[in-house]
Design a protein around this motif. Structure first.
Motif, short mmCIF file in Angstrom:
data_model
loop_
_atom_site.label_atom_id
_atom_site.label_comp_id
_atom_site.label_asym_id
_atom_site.label_seq_id
_atom_site.Cartn_x
_atom_site.Cartn_y
_atom_site.Cartn_z
N GLU A 174 0.81 -1.16 0.06
CA GLU A 174 0.08 -0.07 -0.05
C GLU A 174 0.78 1.11 0.05
OE1 GLU A 174 -3.12 0.10 -0.41
OE2 GLU A 174 -3.95 -1.75 -0.03
N PRO A 175 0.54 2.14 -0.92
CA PRO A 175 1.42 3.40 -0.95
C PRO A 175 1.17 4.39 0.11
CG PRO A 175 -0.20 3.57 -2.63
CD PRO A 175 -0.44 2.31 -1.92
N ILE A 176 1.43 4.28 1.34
CA ILE A 176 0.93 4.97 2.51
C ILE A 176 1.98 6.14 2.46
CG2 ILE A 176 0.57 5.04 4.92
CD1 ILE A 176 -0.48 2.29 4.48
N LYS A 177 1.74 7.24 2.58
CA LYS A 177 2.72 8.25 2.60
C LYS A 177 2.29 9.22 3.96
CE LYS A 177 5.77 7.60 -0.29
NZ LYS A 177 7.04 7.45 0.09
N LEU A 178 1.17 9.01 4.70
CA LEU A 178 0.88 9.77 5.83
C LEU A 178 0.24 9.01 6.81
CD1 LEU A 178 0.49 12.83 6.83
CD2 LEU A 178 -1.69 12.74 5.79
N LEU A 179 0.61 9.05 8.11
CA LEU A 179 0.07 8.45 9.38
C LEU A 179 -0.40 9.59 9.92
CD1 LEU A 179 -0.81 6.27 11.02
CD2 LEU A 179 1.64 6.12 11.82
N ILE A 180 -1.64 9.54 10.49
CA ILE A 180 -2.23 10.56 11.38
C ILE A 180 -2.73 9.95 12.61
CG2 ILE A 180 -4.07 12.21 11.66
CD1 ILE A 180 -4.16 12.61 8.77
N VAL A 181 -2.09 10.69 13.98
CA VAL A 181 -2.91 9.87 14.86
C VAL A 181 -3.51 11.17 15.91
CG1 VAL A 181 -2.21 8.84 17.41
CG2 VAL A 181 -0.77 8.51 15.34
N ASP A 182 -4.86 11.10 15.96
CA ASP A 182 -5.70 12.24 16.52
C ASP A 182 -6.67 11.53 17.38
OD1 ASP A 182 -6.87 14.47 16.68
OD2 ASP A 182 -8.39 14.28 14.83
N SER A 183 -6.30 11.75 18.94
CA SER A 183 -5.07 12.51 19.21
C SER A 183 -4.24 11.48 20.01
CB SER A 183 -5.48 13.58 20.44
OG SER A 183 -5.75 12.93 21.51
N LEU A 184 -2.61 11.90 19.98
CA LEU A 184 -1.69 11.29 20.55
C LEU A 184 -1.81 10.58 22.03
CD1 LEU A 184 1.14 10.24 19.81
CD2 LEU A 184 2.23 12.22 20.96
N THR A 185 -2.23 11.52 22.77
CA THR A 185 -2.03 11.69 24.18
C THR A 185 -3.44 11.10 25.03
OG1 THR A 185 -2.27 13.84 24.70
CG2 THR A 185 0.13 12.67 24.31
N ALA A 186 -4.45 11.35 24.29
CA ALA A 186 -5.94 11.37 25.02
C ALA A 186 -6.08 10.00 25.80
CB ALA A 186 -6.99 11.29 24.00
N HIS A 187 -5.56 8.93 25.16
CA HIS A 187 -5.93 7.84 26.09
C HIS A 187 -4.97 7.53 27.25
CE1 HIS A 187 -9.11 5.91 23.62
NE2 HIS A 187 -8.33 6.02 22.64
N PHE A 188 -3.55 7.79 27.00
CA PHE A 188 -2.58 7.70 27.98
C PHE A 188 -2.97 8.48 28.90
CE2 PHE A 188 -0.53 6.68 23.97
CZ PHE A 188 0.17 5.55 24.21
N ARG A 189 -3.58 9.88 29.00
CA ARG A 189 -3.97 10.76 29.83
C ARG A 189 -5.11 9.96 30.85
NH1 ARG A 189 -5.61 17.16 28.60
NH2 ARG A 189 -5.29 17.96 30.60
N ALA A 190 -5.92 9.57 29.94
CA ALA A 190 -7.21 9.12 30.73
C ALA A 190 -6.76 7.80 31.56
CB ALA A 190 -8.10 8.77 29.71
N GLU A 191 -6.04 6.95 30.91
CA GLU A 191 -5.60 5.46 31.53
C GLU A 191 -4.51 5.47 32.93
OE1 GLU A 191 -4.70 2.92 28.50
OE2 GLU A 191 -6.33 3.42 27.41
N PHE A 192 -3.57 6.62 32.74
CA PHE A 192 -2.53 6.67 33.75
C PHE A 192 -2.81 8.16 34.47
CE2 PHE A 192 -1.00 4.17 30.27
CZ PHE A 192 -0.26 3.09 30.95
N THR A 193 -3.38 7.86 35.64
CA THR A 193 -3.64 9.09 36.46
C THR A 193 -2.80 9.14 37.81
OG1 THR A 193 -5.54 7.91 37.59
CG2 THR A 193 -6.13 9.32 35.71
N GLY A 194 -2.70 10.45 38.07
CA GLY A 194 -1.83 10.65 39.37
C GLY A 194 -0.50 10.34 39.11
#
Length: 337
Positions: free
Chosen positions: A215-235
């Motif tokens: 597959e000729p993929i030339k772009l990878l988008i992550v929207d958003s990068l930190t939302a899950h990390f912020r919600a799952e790792f608290t304190g």
């Protein structure tokens, strides 16, 4: 550590270009790696000798279920085959000619980041909600499909959606605005909804599978990068674990960008620093881990008369600067429509 990883990958890419071995070296040609172990590595996304050459012994040992001594031998053999070493800056400059720049649709914003979103690099946009981060992501997902002479890359996009913000109808609007068939534009975008941080990281590995299938993929988008990390790792007690996982995630994104010459665009959330009494207290989530891993960092905010203001915070070769753009029905523009 991340900056060191960047330099290793640059050396590796040049070595692959310069070495030109008589036959392709496979994983099973490395000492201690048979078909079973090679299958494990390929399942984890490590499909070539280059990916082994830049691994840490502990990482290879864990993934392949072999001793660290065996892992060191395999890594040493991979590096010997690729003839890792230094190169002069003239050769490096020549190699950078293969880099592409994908237009955002706004000439002002393109100029701010050196001509568009760059391949072999991570571009991070952070800002409050409504600042335009996701709008830029949608525009890039369409514009990457344009011919190179129009600011595209003749490629497809992968969109990892962590917050449920991807909108096919928005893609159709933007595609129509740049003269593309809206339905074809949708088919050239691979979309996945990530439901937690582990799933998000797994999807990045799946991108490698798509690339290996041609597959000729030339772009990878992550929207958003930190939302899950912020919600799952608290304190504060979980801060170190969170940063370690984000570090690994960014490293994988960087590896994809460097190895396959693709552009990585990530959006990031912000928080307000309570210790800042004067000026803008806005700070991106992820700290130095995200900051050091991102090649370009753009701070977005709302401006006057429905405009958006983009400020270049960090770049390896461009000065800090600021510009204004507008979000229109057909994408980004330098003037209000």
């Amino acid at each position: 550590m991340i900056k060191h990883g960047k330099n290793i990958y640059k050396a590796v890419k040049h070595a692959v270009f310069m070495a030109s071995p008589k036959k392709e070296v496979k994983l099973t040609d490395l000492p201690g790696i048979g078909p079973t172990i090679a299958s494990k590595l390929e399942s984890a996304g490590y499909c070539d000798v280059m990916s082994i050459a830049v691994m840490a012994p502990s990482e290879l040992s864990s993934i392949a279920d072999i001793s660290e001594a065996a892992a060191r031998k395999a890594i040493a053999a991979a590096r010997k085959v690729l003839q890792l070493g230094f190169e002069d800056a003239a050769s490096y400059a020549e190699k950078r000619k293969e880099i592409l720049r994908i237009t955002t649709g706004s000439k002002n914003l393109d100029a701010l980041i050196g001509g568009g979103v760059e391949t072999k690099a991570i571009t991070e946009a952070f800002g409050a909600y409504g600042s335009g981060k996701t709008q830029i992501a949608h525009c890039l997902a369409v514009n990457v499909q344009l011919p190179i002479e129009r600011g595209g890359a003749n490629g497809k996009a992968v969109y990892i959606d962590t917050e449920g913000t991807f909108r096919p109808e928005r893609i159709k609007q933007i595609a129509a605005g740049v003269g593309l068939d809206p339905e074809k534009a949708l088919k050239n975008i691979f979309v996945a909804r990530a439901f937690n941080s582990e799933h998000q990281m797994l999807l990045v590995d799946k991108v490698r599978d798509l690339l290996n299938k041609g597959e000729p993929i030339k772009l990878l988008i992550v929207d958003s990068l930190t939302a899950h990390f912020r919600a799952e790792f608290t304190g504060r007690g979980q801060l170190a674990d969170r940063q370690q996982r984000i570090n690994r995630h960014m490293h994988n994104l960087m590896r994809l960008a460097e190895t396959y010459n693709i552009a990585v665009y990530v959006t990031n959330q912000v928080m307000a620093r309570p210790d800042v009494l004067f000026g803008d207290p806005t700070q991106a989530i992820g700290g130095n881990i995200v900051g050091h891993a991102s090649t370009y960092r753009i701070y977005l905010r709302k401006g006057k008369k429905d405009s958006r203001v983009a400020k270049l915070i960090d770049s390896p070769n461009l000065p800090d600067a600021e510009t204004v753009f507008f979000i229109t029905r057909h994408g980004l523009s330098d003037k209000q429509v």
